[in-house]
Design a protein around this motif. Structure first.
Motif, PDB file in Angstrom:
ATOM      1  N   GLY A  43       0.841  -1.014   0.073  1.00 31.23           N
ATOM      2  CA  GLY A  43       0.291  -0.347  -0.653  1.00 31.23           C
ATOM      3  C   GLY A  43       1.079   1.002  -0.110  1.00 31.23           C
ATOM      4  N   HIS A  44       2.184   0.692   0.373  1.00 26.22           N
ATOM      5  CA  HIS A  44       3.021   2.796  -0.364  1.00 26.22           C
ATOM      6  C   HIS A  44       3.453   2.532  -1.575  1.00 26.22           C
ATOM      7  CE1 HIS A  44       4.761   0.805   3.683  1.00 26.22           C
ATOM      8  NE2 HIS A  44       4.130   0.977   3.869  1.00 26.22           N
ATOM      9  N   ARG A  45       3.278   4.468  -1.437  1.00 29.71           N
ATOM     10  CA  ARG A  45       3.506   4.515  -2.839  1.00 29.71           C
ATOM     11  C   ARG A  45       4.317   4.060  -4.157  1.00 29.71           C
ATOM     12  NH1 ARG A  45       3.429  11.223  -5.712  1.00 29.71           N
ATOM     13  NH2 ARG A  45       2.775  10.466  -7.410  1.00 29.71           N
ATOM     14  N   VAL A  46       4.594   4.057  -4.802  1.00 29.98           N
ATOM     15  CA  VAL A  46       5.120   4.256  -5.712  1.00 29.98           C
ATOM     16  C   VAL A  46       5.069   4.705  -7.555  1.00 29.98           C
ATOM     17  CG1 VAL A  46       6.664   2.310  -8.045  1.00 29.98           C
ATOM     18  CG2 VAL A  46       5.628   1.667  -5.474  1.00 29.98           C
ATOM     19  N   LYS A  47       6.179   5.940  -7.238  1.00 26.67           N
ATOM     20  CA  LYS A  47       5.685   7.208  -8.672  1.00 26.67           C
ATOM     21  C   LYS A  47       6.778   6.640  -9.719  1.00 26.67           C
ATOM     22  CE  LYS A  47       6.289  11.806  -9.474  1.00 26.67           C
ATOM     23  NZ  LYS A  47       6.532  13.268  -8.524  1.00 26.67           N
ATOM     24  N   LEU A  48       5.939   6.671 -10.756  1.00 27.93           N
ATOM     25  CA  LEU A  48       6.200   6.159 -11.543  1.00 27.93           C
ATOM     26  C   LEU A  48       7.535   7.507 -12.136  1.00 27.93           C
ATOM     27  CD1 LEU A  48       3.420   4.712 -13.770  1.00 27.93           C
ATOM     28  CD2 LEU A  48       5.532   3.462 -12.524  1.00 27.93           C
ATOM     29  N   ALA A  49       9.138   7.405 -12.675  1.00 26.94           N
ATOM     30  CA  ALA A  49       9.348   8.052 -13.070  1.00 26.94           C
ATOM     31  C   ALA A  49      10.117   7.742 -14.427  1.00 26.94           C
ATOM     32  CB  ALA A  49      10.562   8.915 -12.303  1.00 26.94           C
ATOM     33  N   CYS A  50       9.295   7.639 -15.828  1.00 23.50           N
ATOM     34  CA  CYS A  50       9.822   7.330 -16.643  1.00 23.50           C
ATOM     35  C   CYS A  50      10.145   7.853 -17.675  1.00 23.50           C
ATOM     36  CB  CYS A  50       8.510   6.019 -17.455  1.00 23.50           C
ATOM     37  SG  CYS A  50       7.004   5.307 -15.876  1.00 23.50           S
ATOM     38  N   ALA A  51      10.782   6.973 -18.774  1.00 22.58           N
ATOM     39  CA  ALA A  51      11.412   7.488 -20.238  1.00 22.58           C
ATOM     40  C   ALA A  51      11.398   6.633 -21.045  1.00 22.58           C
ATOM     41  CB  ALA A  51      13.377   7.391 -20.018  1.00 22.58           C
ATOM     42  N   ASN A  52      10.451   7.314 -22.297  1.00 27.06           N
ATOM     43  CA  ASN A  52      10.067   6.821 -23.249  1.00 27.06           C
ATOM     44  C   ASN A  52      10.893   5.994 -24.129  1.00 27.06           C
ATOM     45  OD1 ASN A  52       6.861   7.189 -23.969  1.00 27.06           O
ATOM     46  ND2 ASN A  52       7.415   8.854 -22.898  1.00 27.06           N
ATOM     47  N   TRP A  53      11.420   4.809 -24.270  1.00 25.54           N
ATOM     48  CA  TRP A  53      12.332   3.996 -25.347  1.00 25.54           C
ATOM     49  C   TRP A  53      11.474   2.909 -26.298  1.00 25.54           C
ATOM     50  CZ3 TRP A  53      16.333  -0.002 -22.966  1.00 25.54           C
ATOM     51  CH2 TRP A  53      17.331  -0.268 -23.974  1.00 25.54           C
ATOM     52  N   PRO A  54      11.406   3.514 -27.595  1.00 25.55           N
ATOM     53  CA  PRO A  54      11.022   3.283 -28.847  1.00 25.55           C
ATOM     54  C   PRO A  54      11.892   2.325 -29.020  1.00 25.55           C
ATOM     55  CG  PRO A  54      11.829   5.949 -28.789  1.00 25.55           C
ATOM     56  CD  PRO A  54      12.552   5.101 -28.065  1.00 25.55           C
ATOM     57  N   SER A  55      10.826   1.363 -29.743  1.00 23.24           N
ATOM     58  CA  SER A  55      11.634  -0.026 -30.475  1.00 23.24           C
ATOM     59  C   SER A  55       9.732   0.120 -31.472  1.00 23.24           C
ATOM     60  CB  SER A  55      11.280  -0.850 -28.996  1.00 23.24           C
ATOM     61  OG  SER A  55      11.347  -1.951 -30.124  1.00 23.24           O
ATOM     62  N   HIS A  56       9.056   0.839 -31.976  1.00 26.55           N
ATOM     63  CA  HIS A  56       8.387   0.623 -32.043  1.00 26.55           C
ATOM     64  C   HIS A  56       8.920   1.242 -34.348  1.00 26.55           C
ATOM     65  CE1 HIS A  56       7.484   4.763 -31.861  1.00 26.55           C
ATOM     66  NE2 HIS A  56       7.179   4.693 -32.850  1.00 26.55           N
ATOM     67  N   LEU A  57       9.981   1.951 -34.329  1.00 25.68           N
ATOM     68  CA  LEU A  57       9.897   1.912 -35.915  1.00 25.68           C
ATOM     69  C   LEU A  57      10.326   1.227 -36.790  1.00 25.68           C
ATOM     70  CD1 LEU A  57      10.524   4.850 -33.637  1.00 25.68           C
ATOM     71  CD2 LEU A  57      11.281   5.898 -36.028  1.00 25.68           C
ATOM     72  N   LYS A  58      10.522   0.644 -37.756  1.00 28.03           N
ATOM     73  CA  LYS A  58      10.689  -0.181 -39.194  1.00 28.03           C
ATOM     74  C   LYS A  58      11.295  -0.928 -38.284  1.00 28.03           C
ATOM     75  CE  LYS A  58       8.499   1.770 -43.229  1.00 28.03           C
ATOM     76  NZ  LYS A  58       8.565   2.925 -42.881  1.00 28.03           N
ATOM     77  N   PRO A  59      12.447  -0.929 -38.241  1.00 24.23           N
ATOM     78  CA  PRO A  59      13.070  -2.130 -37.701  1.00 24.23           C
ATOM     79  C   PRO A  59      12.509  -3.443 -36.758  1.00 24.23           C
ATOM     80  CG  PRO A  59      14.831  -0.786 -37.821  1.00 24.23           C
ATOM     81  CD  PRO A  59      13.379  -0.185 -37.590  1.00 24.23           C
ATOM     82  N   VAL A  60      11.808  -2.754 -35.750  1.00 26.52           N
ATOM     83  CA  VAL A  60      11.545  -3.138 -34.939  1.00 26.52           C
ATOM     84  C   VAL A  60      12.780  -3.734 -33.824  1.00 26.52           C
ATOM     85  CG1 VAL A  60       9.642  -4.673 -33.836  1.00 26.52           C
ATOM     86  CG2 VAL A  60       9.416  -3.176 -36.589  1.00 26.52           C
ATOM     87  N   VAL A  61      13.689  -3.057 -33.655  1.00 30.41           N
ATOM     88  CA  VAL A  61      14.782  -3.547 -32.716  1.00 30.41           C
ATOM     89  C   VAL A  61      14.086  -2.005 -32.112  1.00 30.41           C
ATOM     90  CG1 VAL A  61      16.871  -3.626 -31.755  1.00 30.41           C
ATOM     91  CG2 VAL A  61      15.050  -4.370 -33.809  1.00 30.41           C
ATOM     92  N   LYS A 157       1.777   2.010 -31.769  1.00 31.94           N
ATOM     93  CA  LYS A 157       0.772   1.877 -33.311  1.00 31.94           C
ATOM     94  C   LYS A 157       0.567   0.264 -33.959  1.00 31.94           C
ATOM     95  CE  LYS A 157       3.422   4.362 -36.267  1.00 31.94           C
ATOM     96  NZ  LYS A 157       2.650   2.974 -37.423  1.00 31.94           N
ATOM     97  N   THR A 158       0.268   0.247 -35.177  1.00 38.58           N
ATOM     98  CA  THR A 158       0.191  -1.464 -35.697  1.00 38.58           C
ATOM     99  C   THR A 158       1.148  -1.489 -36.869  1.00 38.58           C
ATOM    100  OG1 THR A 158      -2.383  -0.998 -36.072  1.00 38.58           O
ATOM    101  CG2 THR A 158      -1.595  -2.624 -37.358  1.00 38.58           C
ATOM    102  N   VAL A 159       1.650  -0.543 -37.874  1.00 41.30           N
ATOM    103  CA  VAL A 159       2.378  -0.888 -38.535  1.00 41.30           C
ATOM    104  C   VAL A 159       3.886  -0.124 -38.334  1.00 41.30           C
ATOM    105  CG1 VAL A 159       3.132  -0.760 -41.146  1.00 41.30           C
ATOM    106  CG2 VAL A 159       1.005  -0.131 -40.096  1.00 41.30           C
ATOM    107  N   PRO A 160       4.714  -1.305 -38.030  1.00 42.93           N
ATOM    108  CA  PRO A 160       5.571  -0.260 -37.572  1.00 42.93           C
ATOM    109  C   PRO A 160       6.201   1.393 -38.560  1.00 42.93           C
ATOM    110  CG  PRO A 160       6.418  -3.019 -38.077  1.00 42.93           C
ATOM    111  CD  PRO A 160       5.044  -2.638 -38.587  1.00 42.93           C
ATOM    112  N   GLY A 161       6.174   2.353 -37.816  1.00 43.29           N
ATOM    113  CA  GLY A 161       6.905   2.837 -38.723  1.00 43.29           C
ATOM    114  C   GLY A 161       7.027   4.118 -37.175  1.00 43.29           C
ATOM    115  N   TRP A 162       7.094   5.419 -38.080  1.00 44.83           N
ATOM    116  CA  TRP A 162       7.178   6.519 -36.997  1.00 44.83           C
ATOM    117  C   TRP A 162       5.773   6.898 -36.523  1.00 44.83           C
ATOM    118  CZ3 TRP A 162      10.174   8.739 -33.409  1.00 44.83           C
ATOM    119  CH2 TRP A 162       9.735   9.934 -33.009  1.00 44.83           C
ATOM    120  N   CYS A 163       5.330   7.849 -35.891  1.00 49.93           N
ATOM    121  CA  CYS A 163       3.653   8.265 -34.877  1.00 49.93           C
ATOM    122  C   CYS A 163       3.610   9.747 -35.111  1.00 49.93           C
ATOM    123  CB  CYS A 163       3.658   7.036 -34.083  1.00 49.93           C
ATOM    124  SG  CYS A 163       1.653   7.635 -33.994  1.00 49.93           S
TER     125      CYS A 163
END
Ligand code: NAG
Ligand code: NAG
Ligand code: NAG
Ligand code: NAG
Ligand code: NAG
Length: 528
Positions: A43-61, A157-163
């Protein structure tokens, strides 16, 4: 002698505060919600302090693996004070088995002619070169786990690529590349794959819904189905729902809640950039406009906190090189808001550079935390500002949460005492320093120790701000409420300001309203 002792104190606390490690311990990964807070099993707070790490572009890596070993990137994430990653994936990784299982990292890079990056992957991450894309994706999640970094899987998104744009074929349910059944199938698979992977704490069901077809009725219909599908497949993860209009709008939830079979797992996410809703930061008085945006963000999502739901600011950011005029104005306002709400968040982005973005190779991410070598911070002063919102300030299970901080968004520092003396001058210092500030309805800005002392008035412009026994009434004037002000003997308005040495000084209040060319930010202080 006393004076000497007092002045030594400053050095002391700088040493102290830098040695206090800011680990946001997350050993107990399964998360729940408790009114507006995200909490662990205790029941203790966990604060999400995140960075977005993209893996959705064309190479899907996952980006960056041609520059550094994934464990080194995971470590950098921790070292920069983040405790979590919003890890993006394209739906096709789950709905097209050929893509997931029959294309290796090598093949994916070769088919886009990314031979140089392939060499880099050979050097830095040899173990993933000849494995299928889905296994490379899993490997990154495991690496993050080894470094105690939580993961939120974001179907970007659905298709790999920039959004994203309004004309994408996968903008909203029913678009040519956005079949709701396929989407639910993909969510189920993704939730199942990571069922027993402890550091996967949440799933962001779909990024930035938008386009001509968007409609709240369909939002409820499909988001509820998607949420149930994820929960059934993996009851451990938080279910995170994104709004309409590029996730800038959750206002429709005001009068109509989602109806789900499960409890204590639902989180909403919101995005806010300088360009969100074409906000004219340039042509307005910054102070007035920031106040306008506070109200706007409250209407479009902030109200959910008041209704008892966690709100995850899952994308925000600006050009770290400092040249984005509107972005700089926005950033100060946004940070003040995020600090005051003590909101969970994910900055866009971790990225140093992209292998291939919109047809171009090695595109630098000007919003990215890491340099294009994926090792050094792009801008340490930007990280300094973000560090203020990384630790939780209030919420269940935290101590000291009755004390206020007086935060200066421009520098990412807070007002602290220069010494422990009663007549101490005030300076900017690290916000991690627990100064027992309080601010009451009489406008008294006070340090509560055994003998309370407060901010004194009777000053003239240019003087350093001091503590003392004669409390003056400090008012939060201007629309943003971030100018802390009093009247001098002649009736002129003085505001707290900062000089070039980070001393807190009295100055004539500036940019209160009207003038669109003027920058008030050195005089902005958010009490939270
Ligand atoms: C994967 O490749 C193998 C051999 O090339 C082939 O037999 C199989 O059908 C492919 N599977 C998929 C899902 O594409
Ligand atoms: C599935 O992925 C493979 C490999 O990228 C691609 O050639 C194929 O066209 C995809 N199938 C569909 C239906 O999109
Ligand atoms: C909520 O969903 C349940 C199960 O699908 C349904 O029985 C119930 O009528 C719904 N409630 C509302 C208020 O829509
Ligand atoms: C870092 O950001 C600050 C403030 O926005 C800016 O003034 C500075 O030039 C930036 N430094 C680098 C190296 O980009
Ligand atoms: C008040 O006004 C007088 C006369 O203009 C000026 O000499 C004095 O410095 C002012 N005092 C303050 C505190 O600004």
């Amino acid at each position: 002698m006393t004076k000497l002792k007092c002045s030594f104190y400053l050095l002391w606390f700088f040493l102290l505060s830098s040695s206090i490690s800011l680990t946001l311990a997350t050993s107990d990964y399964i998360l729940f919600t408790k009114s507006r807070w995200i909490v662990n099993k205790k029941g203790h707070r966990v604060k999400l302090a995140c960075a977005n790490w993209p893996s959705h572009l064309k190479p899907v890596v996952a980006e960056g693996l041609s520059k550094q070993p994934m464990d080194s990137i995971s470590k950098s994430i921790r070292d920069m004070g983040f405790n979590c990653v919003r890890f993006t994936w394209p739906l096709e990784l789950m709905t097209n088995d050929t893509l997931a299982f029959n294309v290796t990292v090598r093949q994916s890079f070769e088919r886009y002619g990314l031979n140089q990056d392939l060499d880099g992957i050979h050097n830095h991450n040899p173990s993933i070169v000849d494995i299928p894309l889905i296994n490379a994706f899993q490997a990154v999640v495991y690496s993050l786990g080894r470094h105690d970094v939580m993961v939120i899987l974001d179907n970007h998104k659905t298709v790999p690529g920039w959004c994203c744009s309004n004309n994408d074929p996968d903008a909203f349910f029913g678009d040519p590349k956005f079949d709701p059944d396929q989407w639910i199938l993909g969510l189920r698979k993704m939730a199942t794959i990571f069922q027993n992977v402890k550091n996967v704490v949440g799933m962001s069901l779909r990024n930035e819904l938008r386009g001509a077809k968007e409609d709240p009725k369909d939002w409820y219909k499909y988001m509820q189905k998607g949420a149930e599908a994820v929960h059934t497949s993996n009851p451990n993860v938080l279910v995170i729902l994104s709004g309409l209009d590029f996730d800038a709008d959750l206002s429709f939830l005001k009068n109509h809640q989602v109806n789900l079979s499960f409890k204590n797992k639902l989180v909403f996410e919101l995005h806010w950039y300088a360009f969100t809703n074409d906000a004219p930061w340039k042509s307005n008085n910054v102070n007035d406009f920031c106040a306008h945006m506070f109200a706007h963000e409250r209407r479009n999502g902030g109200f959910l906190l008041e209704k008892g739901f966690p709100l995850f600011l899952s994308e925000f950011g600006t050009d770290l090189r400092g040249g984005d005029f509107q972005g700089n104005r926005y950033m100060n306002c946004m940070l003040a808001w995020a600090a005051e709400k003590d909101i969970d968040w994910a900055v866009w982005a971790l990225t140093g550079d992209y292998y291939l973005r919109e047809g171009k190779r090695n595109v630098v991410e000007a919003y990215g935390m890491l340099d294009s070598n994926w090792h050094d911070a792009r801008n340490s002063s930007y990280l300094q500002r973000l560090s203020v919102i990384q630790p939780p300030h209030k919420g269940p299970g935290l101590r000291h949460n009755h004390h206020k901080k007086i935060f200066h968004p421009l520098t990412g520092l807070c007002i602290v005492r220069k010494s422990l003396c009663h007549d101490s001058e005030l300076v900017l210092g690290p916000c991690t320093k627990e100064e027992p500030w309080s601010y009451n309805h009489h406008g008294t800005l006070m340090i509560k120790t055994h003998k309370s002392i407060c901010v004194e008035g009777g000053k003239v412009a240019g003087e350093v701000v001091k503590l003392g026994k004669e409390c003056s009434k400090i008012e939060r004037i201007s629309a943003s409420k971030m100018h802390l002000s009093l009247k001098d003997k002649n009736g002129s308005l003085l505001c707290l300001d900062v000089d070039s040495k980070n001393n807190v000084v009295w100055s004539l209040c500036k940019c209160l309203t009207g003038d669109a060319t003027c920058e008030p930010e050195s005089q902005w202080f958010q009490i939270f």
